[in-house]
Motif scaffolding. Structure first.
Motif, mmCIF file in Angstrom:
data_model
loop_
_atom_site.group_PDB
_atom_site.id
_atom_site.type_symbol
_atom_site.label_atom_id
_atom_site.label_comp_id
_atom_site.label_asym_id
_atom_site.label_seq_id
_atom_site.Cartn_x
_atom_site.Cartn_y
_atom_site.Cartn_z
ATOM 1 N N MET A 139 -11.933 -54.710 33.095
ATOM 2 C CA MET A 139 -10.783 -54.154 32.538
ATOM 3 C C MET A 139 -10.236 -54.678 30.885
ATOM 4 S SD MET A 139 -10.379 -51.484 34.528
ATOM 5 C CE MET A 139 -8.727 -51.031 34.021
ATOM 6 N N SER A 140 -11.209 -55.017 30.233
ATOM 7 C CA SER A 140 -10.845 -55.358 29.034
ATOM 8 C C SER A 140 -10.029 -54.563 28.134
ATOM 9 C CB SER A 140 -12.178 -55.933 28.080
ATOM 10 O OG SER A 140 -12.852 -54.926 27.843
ATOM 11 N N HIS A 141 -9.532 -54.901 26.966
ATOM 12 C CA HIS A 141 -8.753 -54.013 26.149
ATOM 13 C C HIS A 141 -9.588 -52.913 25.465
ATOM 14 C CE1 HIS A 141 -5.270 -52.851 23.632
ATOM 15 N NE2 HIS A 141 -6.255 -53.044 22.578
ATOM 16 N N SER A 142 -10.521 -53.146 25.195
ATOM 17 C CA SER A 142 -11.492 -52.063 24.585
ATOM 18 C C SER A 142 -11.827 -51.172 25.763
ATOM 19 C CB SER A 142 -12.784 -52.957 24.065
ATOM 20 O OG SER A 142 -13.634 -53.514 24.748
ATOM 21 N N ILE A 143 -12.086 -51.493 26.772
ATOM 22 C CA ILE A 143 -12.467 -50.561 27.952
ATOM 23 C C ILE A 143 -11.214 -49.850 28.235
ATOM 24 C CG2 ILE A 143 -13.131 -50.471 30.517
ATOM 25 C CD1 ILE A 143 -14.735 -52.756 30.115
ATOM 26 N N CYS A 144 -10.165 -50.365 28.369
ATOM 27 C CA CYS A 144 -9.058 -49.621 28.448
ATOM 28 C C CYS A 144 -8.668 -48.511 27.492
ATOM 29 C CB CYS A 144 -7.732 -50.451 28.626
ATOM 30 S SG CYS A 144 -7.585 -51.513 30.129
ATOM 31 N N ILE A 145 -8.929 -48.950 26.152
ATOM 32 C CA ILE A 145 -8.785 -48.145 25.223
ATOM 33 C C ILE A 145 -9.660 -46.727 25.333
ATOM 34 C CG2 ILE A 145 -9.025 -47.607 22.377
ATOM 35 C CD1 ILE A 145 -6.480 -49.028 23.412
ATOM 36 N N LYS A 146 -10.999 -47.176 25.520
ATOM 37 C CA LYS A 146 -12.240 -46.065 25.705
ATOM 38 C C LYS A 146 -11.642 -45.216 26.994
ATOM 39 C CE LYS A 146 -15.937 -48.807 24.068
ATOM 40 N NZ LYS A 146 -17.102 -49.736 24.363
ATOM 41 N N MET A 147 -10.991 -45.829 28.046
ATOM 42 C CA MET A 147 -10.660 -44.973 29.288
ATOM 43 C C MET A 147 -9.441 -43.738 28.871
ATOM 44 S SD MET A 147 -10.545 -47.522 32.380
ATOM 45 C CE MET A 147 -11.852 -47.830 33.432
ATOM 46 N N VAL A 148 -8.562 -44.239 27.991
ATOM 47 C CA VAL A 148 -7.329 -43.528 27.706
ATOM 48 C C VAL A 148 -8.079 -42.504 26.520
ATOM 49 C CG1 VAL A 148 -5.350 -43.401 26.114
ATOM 50 C CG2 VAL A 148 -5.730 -45.259 27.820
ATOM 51 N N THR A 149 -8.917 -42.941 25.861
ATOM 52 C CA THR A 149 -9.534 -41.922 24.816
ATOM 53 C C THR A 149 -10.300 -40.819 25.521
ATOM 54 O OG1 THR A 149 -9.874 -43.899 23.358
ATOM 55 C CG2 THR A 149 -11.232 -41.459 22.991
ATOM 56 N N VAL A 150 -11.202 -41.113 26.549
ATOM 57 C CA VAL A 150 -11.681 -40.033 27.582
ATOM 58 C C VAL A 150 -10.711 -39.191 28.165
ATOM 59 C CG1 VAL A 150 -13.288 -39.958 29.403
ATOM 60 C CG2 VAL A 150 -13.797 -41.536 27.742
ATOM 61 N N CYS A 151 -9.640 -39.999 28.371
ATOM 62 C CA CYS A 151 -8.618 -38.963 29.327
ATOM 63 C C CYS A 151 -8.088 -37.939 28.296
ATOM 64 C CB CYS A 151 -7.646 -40.095 29.641
ATOM 65 S SG CYS A 151 -6.155 -39.447 30.290
ATOM 66 N N TRP A 152 -7.576 -38.385 27.239
ATOM 67 C CA TRP A 152 -7.227 -37.203 26.220
ATOM 68 C C TRP A 152 -8.308 -36.231 25.806
ATOM 69 C CZ3 TRP A 152 -2.380 -36.368 25.905
ATOM 70 C CH2 TRP A 152 -1.537 -37.608 26.412
ATOM 71 N N SER A 153 -9.486 -36.546 25.636
ATOM 72 C CA SER A 153 -10.484 -35.813 25.301
ATOM 73 C C SER A 153 -10.718 -34.953 26.485
ATOM 74 C CB SER A 153 -11.743 -36.333 25.223
ATOM 75 O OG SER A 153 -11.810 -37.524 24.087
ATOM 76 N N ILE A 154 -10.738 -35.042 27.684
ATOM 77 C CA ILE A 154 -10.803 -34.102 28.797
ATOM 78 C C ILE A 154 -9.460 -33.400 28.678
ATOM 79 C CG2 ILE A 154 -10.653 -33.940 31.337
ATOM 80 C CD1 ILE A 154 -12.414 -36.836 31.553
ATOM 81 N N SER A 155 -8.462 -33.914 28.495
ATOM 82 C CA SER A 155 -7.176 -33.028 28.821
ATOM 83 C C SER A 155 -7.155 -31.840 27.579
ATOM 84 C CB SER A 155 -5.921 -34.012 28.520
ATOM 85 O OG SER A 155 -6.030 -34.988 29.319
ATOM 86 N N ILE A 156 -7.607 -32.334 26.406
ATOM 87 C CA ILE A 156 -7.617 -31.190 25.213
ATOM 88 C C ILE A 156 -8.581 -30.235 25.618
ATOM 89 C CG2 ILE A 156 -8.193 -30.947 22.848
ATOM 90 C CD1 ILE A 156 -6.827 -33.801 22.405
ATOM 91 N N ALA A 157 -9.717 -30.709 25.884
ATOM 92 C CA ALA A 157 -11.006 -29.648 26.208
ATOM 93 C C ALA A 157 -10.178 -28.818 27.345
ATOM 94 C CB ALA A 157 -12.037 -30.348 26.576
ATOM 95 N N GLY A 158 -9.698 -29.258 28.738
ATOM 96 C CA GLY A 158 -9.570 -28.364 29.643
ATOM 97 C C GLY A 158 -8.202 -27.585 29.394
ATOM 98 N N ALA A 159 -7.243 -28.003 28.488
ATOM 99 C CA ALA A 159 -6.196 -27.239 28.294
ATOM 100 C C ALA A 159 -6.573 -26.139 27.228
ATOM 101 C CB ALA A 159 -5.139 -28.064 27.458
ATOM 102 N N LEU A 160 -7.638 -26.421 26.670
ATOM 103 C CA LEU A 160 -8.081 -25.146 25.605
ATOM 104 C C LEU A 160 -8.826 -24.209 26.345
ATOM 105 C CD1 LEU A 160 -8.096 -24.937 22.421
ATOM 106 C CD2 LEU A 160 -10.599 -26.092 22.339
#
Length: 315
Positions: A139-160
């Motif tokens: 759970m390094s900082h870079s991995i956490c940032i990647k997780m949040v980025t994936v989270c928002w990508s999934i959210s925007i795609a699903g909402a669209l």
């Protein structure tokens, strides 16, 4: 974007949000209650974000994700509650077609983000409890940032997908939405076309965006529970169980109503029940998250008292 152009919603240029009641006294009582609830929600989640930002001891993956969750919750309730409060005191209660589309999309982005965030936070607790020696690596900082980025990508795609497939249908009247905001199931009831494809799509998206994260959460907590039961330290066991119980409570309040709303057949539509369910995953969960997740947490309490102490000494 032509698919959301005016030719697809016929003569309807605005909708009427019916809300909760037509009686003026009831509306004013609800206005007072929801205004207080909204302000406390903003204050509680804003306090969590501030404490995590100011206290270096809270700069860990768990609190990083918690700060994102608080930010999402503040935005989530702001998407619906100001409109609802205005409609309680302003009798016209209309929302333009464009504003309805924007509200639906933003609401879905934030709702899906919350679904994915709960799964990420469950995984974080799973790693912390089951693999404590590898926690900083996994759970390094870079991995956490990647997780949040994936989270928002999934959210925007699903909402669209949700928004486009809902608002591409023709809406030729009636224009009264029996809800307090533009939510997909309530808006679909006004479509002048067959919505069976939308029902199938909603179920598929619900499976991907609700059941899959929920399955990951349950799998994480089964492993966590097994690890806790093997822990011979009663103090460590109680602390871990407390953290897990808080998370499971929040997850249940959010996922249960959301699954009923978005994974049921269209024929099961009940506007009065749907409004109450929406309050749970939109308003109540955002209100309770700071209390259940943070304000009963020793680290957060310590950070709060520390900041109060610094201010007291400065004065």
């Amino acid at each position: 974007m032509q698919i959301l152009g005016k030719e697809n919603h016929s003569s309807v240029s605005e909708f009427i949000l019916l809300g909760f009641s037509d009686e003026s006294q009831v509306r004013m009582a609800l206005f007072t209650f929801f205004l207080l609830l909204y302000l406390i929600t903003l204050l509680g989640n804003g306090l969590i974000i501030t404490l995590i930002y100011l206290d270096s001891h809270l700069h860990t993956p768990m609190y990083f994700f918690l700060s994102i969750l608080s930010l999402v919750d503040m935005s989530y309730v702001t998407t619906t509650m100001p409109q609802m409060l205005v409609n309680m005191v302003y009798p016209r209660r209309t929302i333009s077609w464009g504003a309805c589309v924007a509200q639906m999309f933003i609401f879905l982005v934030l709702g899906i983000a919350e679904c994915v965030l709960y799964a990420i936070m469950a995984y974080d607790r799973y790693v912390a409890i089951c693999f404590p020696l590898h926690y900083t690596l996994l759970m390094s900082h870079s991995i956490c940032i990647k997780m949040v980025t994936v989270c928002w990508s999934i959210s925007i795609a699903g909402a669209l997908i949700y928004t486009v497939f809902t608002m591409r249908l023709p809406y030729c009247g009636p224009r009264k939405i029996n809800h307090f905001f533009c939510e997909v199931p309530a808006v679909l009831k006004l479509a002048c076309a067959d919505t069976s494809l939308n029902d199938q799509l909603d179920f598929i998206l619900g499976f991907i965006l609700l059941l899959v994260p929920l399955s990951l959460i349950l799998a994480s907590y089964v492993r966590i529970l097994a690890s806790i039961l093997r822990n011979h330290s009663s103090q460590g066991r109680l602390k871990s169980l407390s953290t897990c119980a808080s998370h499971v409570t929040v997850v249940t309040m959010f996922y249960g109503p959301a699954m009923i709303m978005y994974m049921r057949p269209g024929s099961w539509y009940d506007p009065e029940r749907d409004k109450k369910l929406a309050l749970f995953y939109n308003v109540v969960s955002a209100f309770l998250n700071p209390i259940i997740y943070s304000l009963r947490n020793k680290d957060v309490k310590r950070a709060f008292l520390k900041i109060l102490g610094h201010r007291g000494s400065a004065q």
